[in-house]
Scaffold this active site. Structure first.
Site, mmCIF file in Angstrom:
data_model
loop_
_atom_site.group_PDB
_atom_site.id
_atom_site.type_symbol
_atom_site.label_atom_id
_atom_site.label_comp_id
_atom_site.label_asym_id
_atom_site.label_seq_id
_atom_site.Cartn_x
_atom_site.Cartn_y
_atom_site.Cartn_z
ATOM 1 C CE LYS A 1 20.893 -13.195 -6.239
ATOM 2 N NZ LYS A 1 21.654 -12.088 -7.277
ATOM 3 C CD GLU B 1 -2.764 0.961 2.212
ATOM 4 O OE1 GLU B 1 -3.700 1.749 2.505
ATOM 5 O OE2 GLU B 1 -2.207 0.603 3.479
#
Length: 631
Positions: free
Chosen positions: A412, A319
């Site tokens: 990764k 939020e």
């Protein structure tokens, strides 16, 4: 208007006008005296109309050239040029006026040649003398708190910085250091160039300066590292001015003094982009960005808004982050059609409704969990967010006719050794293979660590240093690729513009950086000494963590693209039926919280992935286990 205000504004300006008119009359008289001094036999005469015409015409020229817009306190070369221009134009106008009025009777032509130079001298000298007097007073009455500073770099930025500091009583510029031989022994704004950059420690000591100011806005990261190393050797505090690209982008002001940041030392040269191609891809389009409140997502939103898209939809589950980026964009781009959606992009009902309403043409999928150690023990969460949510957004994009879908991935995902990397690799596989079954162009962009992104090692080190240490590093030899947030997002936009679908683009990350060196440099930038004032503790590699990251798998056979900082990895196809079946199993395992089933799904798609939870062996004894080393 009050008397006080009149005295403070009108009266000084009127005094300047009166001064210039008196000087004009004096200049005309002196010019005539000089002419007649050449022939003493002639008798100097002045016609009654001469001075009125000279003063009226020259006064109008002063007003036309804007001479009185300049301030004597800051008189400089542009003001002198304006004076010379007013004098020359005024002479021509005076000559024409006197000819029309009296056929230049009593006015030798040579007077018109002498007058502009005499006038320029009489107008310019008082202005420069006044400025010199005011500047001398500043130097004379400087307080004991004034810092003696040495400017590194005598180019235009250094000269401008010296001029600005001359009006600031907190600093006194002693001189410059610069590598250009042409400046040896030169003086800039009255301050000497005292030596080369290599001589910085000696010059700083001999000149008894208290601070160093680096004025090299166009310097690359390598040059900045060299300069900072020399500054470190002096033991003095140092500051710098912003980079040119930051000034152009509006992120900083020119000659604003700031602390040297780690981005200044690890950043690379400005990226050259094909903005025409990028604008063709985005301008006037409807764009959706998932994870739009994160480090990369929010910068993508800024770049996209700057390119003039028709509408921008931001999907974010945090939020506060959504509020921040929404407020920023509404203030900066009030005409932008902005739609902010607080939801999880893995919520199929909310996302389907959002796609139907916003009808995006381009989707940037930046939403993902990225913290390697935290995800290592939370397989279900990682699969749900990084794999299934990606599949959901990608499938919706295909179903709703999105033109281009860009997956933000990571280095990764190459030979993954962590849950996070494995999940991102599966997301890559889905998007690559979905491209062959859809009209949507699915593009993957892969890069390494981003400097100062949320949860990365840089803010962690900064916090540890502020707390007095220790700074925790997992291994003395661990290294990572780093890229700044603006550079990463700009290259993502470029990759989206050149992609045709199905590609994995890997960004040129430059040279890998040892995390140990990063920690030491950040400690020095904080004005402390590594190892003594702030210690560095090695905690040992954690499960899933690599010593060195890779940008490509050996089987991907990467090749160059039309952009020198973007490389293409060859597609490695996976059976579409197998991929779909495993995705269905993974979704069911997430719903039933069956992590054993999830491991089997991951192993089916990534046979080389190891599930060993044991920490890698090494020569370092783990002292403490902190979340550092990878983002």
């Amino acid at each position: 208007m009050s008397l006080r205000k009149w005295v403070g504004t009108v009266h000084p300006r009127a005094a300047v006008v009166l001064h210039d008119l008196l000087v004009t009359a004096l200049a005309w008289w002196v010019a005539k005296e000089l002419r007649y001094a050449l022939d003493p036999k002639l008798i100097i005469t002045f016609e009654p109309y001469e001075f009125p015409i000279v003063l009226m015409v020259q006064g109008l020229i002063y007003a036309w050239t804007g001479l009185y817009k300049g301030v004597w306190r800051f008189a400089s070369l542009p003001d002198l040029w304006n004076i010379l221009r007013a004098a020359i134009v005024g002479t021509v106008a005076i000559g024409v006026s006197l000819f029309l009025y009296g056929r230049l009777d009593g006015v030798p032509r040579s007077v018109l040649l002498l007058y502009p130079f005499v006038l320029a001298l009489f107008l310019g000298t008082p202005r420069l003398a006044y400025r010199f007097w005011k500047d001398s007073r500043i130097d004379l009455f400087m307080s004991a708190k004034t810092q003696r500073v040495l400017i590194v770099g005598a180019d235009s930025a250094g000269e401008a910085l010296a001029r600005d500091l001359h009006r600031d009583s907190r600093y006194m510029v002693v001189g410059f250091v610069d590598d250009r031989r042409s400046l040896r022994g030169a003086r800039i704004n009255g301050k000497p160039v005292l030596g080369s950059l290599e001589q910085l420690p000696e010059v700083a000591k001999e000149s008894a300066v208290q601070m160093l100011l680096i004025a090299l806005p166009g310097a690359g990261a390598r040059q900045m590292r060299q300069v900072v190393e020399l500054c470190d050797r002096t033991g003095l505090p140092y500051r710098t001015v912003p980079k040119l690209e930051d000034v152009v982008a509006g992120r900083a002001q020119f000659n604003q003094i700031k602390e040297v940041s780690i981005e200044d030392l690890l950043g690379r040269d400005a990226v050259e982009l094909d903005w025409t191609k990028i604008r063709e891809t985005l301008t006037g389009r409807r764009v959706l960005v998932t994870g739009g409140g994160g480090s990369i997502g929010s910068e993508l939103c800024r770049q996209v808004a700057r390119l003039g898209v028709q509408a921008l939809t931001i999907v974010e589950s945090c939020e506060y982050n959504l509020y921040q980026i929404s407020q920023e964009l509404r203030a900066a781009y009030p005409e932008l059609l902005l739609n902010s959606m607080l939801t999880d992009c893995g919520d199929p009902i909310a996302m389907r409704r959002l796609f139907a309403e916003s009808k995006p043409q381009v989707v940037f999928h930046a939403a993902a969990y990225k913290h390697v150690p935290m995800l290592q023990g939370q397989l279900r969460t990682a699969v749900r967010n990084n794999v299934l949510a990606t599949r959901a957004v990608a499938d919706l994009s295909s179903e709703m006719g999105v033109e281009c879908f860009v997956l933000i991935s990571t280095d990764k995902a190459v030979n993954p050794t962590s849950v996070m990397g494995a999940c991102k690799r599966i997301a890559e596989i889905w998007c690559q293979n979905l491209n062959a079954h859809s009209k949507t162009h699915f593009i993957t962009v892969r890069f390494g660590n981003v400097l100062d992104s949320a949860g990365s090692v840089v803010p962690l080190f900064r916090q540890q240093i502020q707390s007095g240490g220790p700074v925790t590093v997992t291994h003395p030899e661990i290294s990572r690729y780093f890229m700044t947030i603006p550079e990463a997002t700009q290259l993502i936009l470029q990759a989206a513009a050149i992609g045709q679908g199905g590609e994995i683009f890997a960004l040129d990350m430059g040279e890998p950086v040892k995390i140990r060196d990063l920690a030491e440099q950040m400690i020095r930038l904080a004005g402390k000494k590594p190892g003594t004032e702030v210690s560095i503790v090695y905690t040992g590699l954690r499960s899933g963590e690599k010593l060195f990251e890779e940008l490509f798998h050996p089987l991907e056979n990467y090749s160059a693209t039309t952009h020198n900082k973007i490389f293409l990895a060859q597609h490695r196809p996976v059976s579409w039926e197998l991929l779909q079946a495993q995705m269905v199993k993974a979704a069911e395992a997430v719903r039933s919280f069956n992590e054993d089933e999830l491991r089997q799904c991951v192993s089916s798609l990534l046979p080389s992935f190891s599930w060993s939870d044991a920490a890698p062996s090494g020569n370092v004894i783990p002292l403490r286990r902190n979340d550092i080393g990878e983002k």
